[in-house]
Design a protein around this motif. Structure first.
Motif, mmCIF file in Angstrom:
data_model
loop_
_atom_site.group_PDB
_atom_site.id
_atom_site.type_symbol
_atom_site.label_atom_id
_atom_site.label_comp_id
_atom_site.label_asym_id
_atom_site.label_seq_id
_atom_site.Cartn_x
_atom_site.Cartn_y
_atom_site.Cartn_z
ATOM 1 N N LEU A 1 4.059 10.740 2.417
ATOM 2 C CA LEU A 1 5.179 9.936 2.901
ATOM 3 C C LEU A 1 4.778 9.080 4.098
ATOM 4 O O LEU A 1 5.133 7.889 4.172
ATOM 5 N N SER A 2 4.026 9.651 5.033
ATOM 6 C CA SER A 2 3.609 8.877 6.203
ATOM 7 C C SER A 2 2.623 7.781 5.824
ATOM 8 O O SER A 2 2.620 6.689 6.415
ATOM 9 N N THR A 3 1.812 8.030 4.801
ATOM 10 C CA THR A 3 0.853 7.020 4.359
ATOM 11 C C THR A 3 1.548 5.872 3.633
ATOM 12 O O THR A 3 1.110 4.718 3.726
ATOM 13 N N ILE A 4 2.629 6.162 2.910
ATOM 14 C CA ILE A 4 3.424 5.094 2.290
ATOM 15 C C ILE A 4 3.924 4.140 3.376
ATOM 16 O O ILE A 4 3.883 2.907 3.214
ATOM 17 N N MET A 5 4.390 4.684 4.486
ATOM 18 C CA MET A 5 4.855 3.857 5.601
ATOM 19 C C MET A 5 3.730 2.962 6.125
ATOM 20 O O MET A 5 3.940 1.781 6.423
ATOM 21 N N LYS A 6 2.543 3.527 6.239
ATOM 22 C CA LYS A 6 1.404 2.758 6.749
ATOM 23 C C LYS A 6 1.044 1.614 5.802
ATOM 24 O O LYS A 6 0.752 0.496 6.244
ATOM 25 N N ILE A 7 1.057 1.886 4.490
ATOM 26 C CA ILE A 7 0.752 0.829 3.520
ATOM 27 C C ILE A 7 1.813 -0.262 3.569
ATOM 28 O O ILE A 7 1.490 -1.462 3.532
ATOM 29 N N ASN A 8 3.062 0.135 3.671
ATOM 30 C CA ASN A 8 4.150 -0.845 3.763
ATOM 31 C C ASN A 8 3.964 -1.751 4.981
ATOM 32 O O ASN A 8 4.160 -2.966 4.905
ATOM 33 N N GLN A 9 3.556 -1.173 6.097
ATOM 34 C CA GLN A 9 3.338 -1.949 7.317
ATOM 35 C C GLN A 9 2.156 -2.890 7.163
ATOM 36 O O GLN A 9 2.196 -4.053 7.611
ATOM 37 N N LEU A 10 1.095 -2.423 6.536
ATOM 38 C CA LEU A 10 -0.081 -3.270 6.321
ATOM 39 C C LEU A 10 0.258 -4.494 5.480
ATOM 40 O O LEU A 10 -0.192 -5.613 5.770
ATOM 41 N N ILE A 11 1.056 -4.301 4.426
ATOM 42 C CA ILE A 11 1.406 -5.417 3.548
ATOM 43 C C ILE A 11 2.308 -6.410 4.277
ATOM 44 O O ILE A 11 2.259 -7.615 4.013
ATOM 45 N N LYS A 12 3.122 -5.930 5.202
ATOM 46 C CA LYS A 12 3.960 -6.837 5.991
ATOM 47 C C LYS A 12 3.137 -7.668 6.974
ATOM 48 O O LYS A 12 3.399 -8.848 7.192
#
Length: 297
Positions: free
Chosen positions: A140-151
């Motif tokens: 779950l925390s890694t999903i957040m990190k990927i979402n931030q990277l794509i933004k």
């Protein structure tokens, strides 16, 4: 970017291309009630899907099961599994959705041993991601990190995403679920998709229960059992709901009228269409059309 109008083919396979410019992935935030249907309709896709609910709560249906997911929790949805989502208690549910091509999760050399067995397992339509579990919380925390990277698109973010996906997959298989392979489950899924495919090709025509059963190579009674078990409704009720779902897009066209739309989606009576539409959408087709026109102004 929110996908408000899911495009699916006749078999309910989602047609959205899940990828960034370079990577075969997509990561976006979805608010359920902003979808054109007011919910995320039934669909499936080849990609693995990871979901992280960031607000409210929702009921996800995956194949035959319903799972409630609250803010801070999530799901892994396997490739090819039918799924849909509705918000619970008007909570304004929003979630981050990460779709990943199975072939991109690990290198080609590792795919056969560590990805394909999970892709093919018949007892793994989904995994509930409970933040209290270390392996799930890591995902779950890694999903957040990927979402931030794509933004943010920082330098070399594609490499960072690739590394994060490896960590996600390692944590998923560390869960230790024993994999099973039942050919009868594969056949059930294929027959269900065949029947849905037939309905979506012929929804504007007169449809009989015999027609649907024949498409799935089933008896009438067995066809009804499939729909009630997986979709919690009869085959003909599903046809009705699907016709109304298709009418939503047509009603938003400026030059459309209720009678024409009714006949285009398979109803042979305008009054019957209005009655069924009102029961499903809690408003008349004309009221829906007016609301959508006002939304555009």
């Amino acid at each position: 970017m929110q996908i408000k109008d899911f495009k699916v083919d006749q078999s309910l396979k989602e047609l959205t291309e899940h990828r960034t410019v370079v990577l075969p992935i997509a990561c976006y935030e979805t608010t359920i009630n902003q979808n054109i249907n007011g919910y995320i309709p039934l669909h499936w896709h080849d990609e693995f899907q990871f979901v992280l609910v960031v607000k409210g709560e929702a009921i996800f249906q995956i194949n035959e099961e319903n799972i409630m997911v609250q803010a801070g929790e999530g799901l892994f949805i396997n490739s090819g599994c039918l799924h849909m989502a509705k918000e619970k208690n008007d909570s304004g549910c929003a979630y981050i959705c990460l779709n990943v091509s199975p072939s991109f999760v690990l290198s080609q050399e590792l795919y056969s041993a560590f990805v394909n067995p999970y892709l093919k397992a018949t007892n793994l339509p989904y995994l509930y991601l409970d933040s209290k579990e270390l392996w799930a919380n890591n995902i779950l925390s890694t999903i957040m990190k990927i979402n931030q990277l794509i933004k943010e698109y920082p330098p070399y973010y594609e490499i960072d995403i690739s590394l994060y996906l490896t960590l996600i997959w390692k944590n998923l298989i560390m869960n230790g679920i024993p994999l099973e392979y039942e050919q009868t489950e594969v056949l059930k899924s294929a027959r269900m998709k065949q029947m849905l495919n037939w309905i979506h090709l012929h929804y504007a025509e007169k449809i009989l229960l015999d027609d649907i059963a024949r498409a799935g190579q089933l008896s009438r009674s067995e066809c009804c059992r499939y729909f009630k078990r997986i979709l919690k409704k009869t085959p003909l009720n599903y046809v009705m709901d699907y016709r109304i779902q298709k009418s939503l897009i047509l009603l938003q066209q400026p030059d459309s009228n209720v009678t024409d739309v009714a006949y285009q989606v398979g109803f042979n009576s305008t009054s019957y269409f209005i009655d069924k539409f009102r029961k499903l959408m809690n408003m008349t087709p004309l009221a829906y059309k007016k609301i959508k026109i006002m939304d555009r102004l």
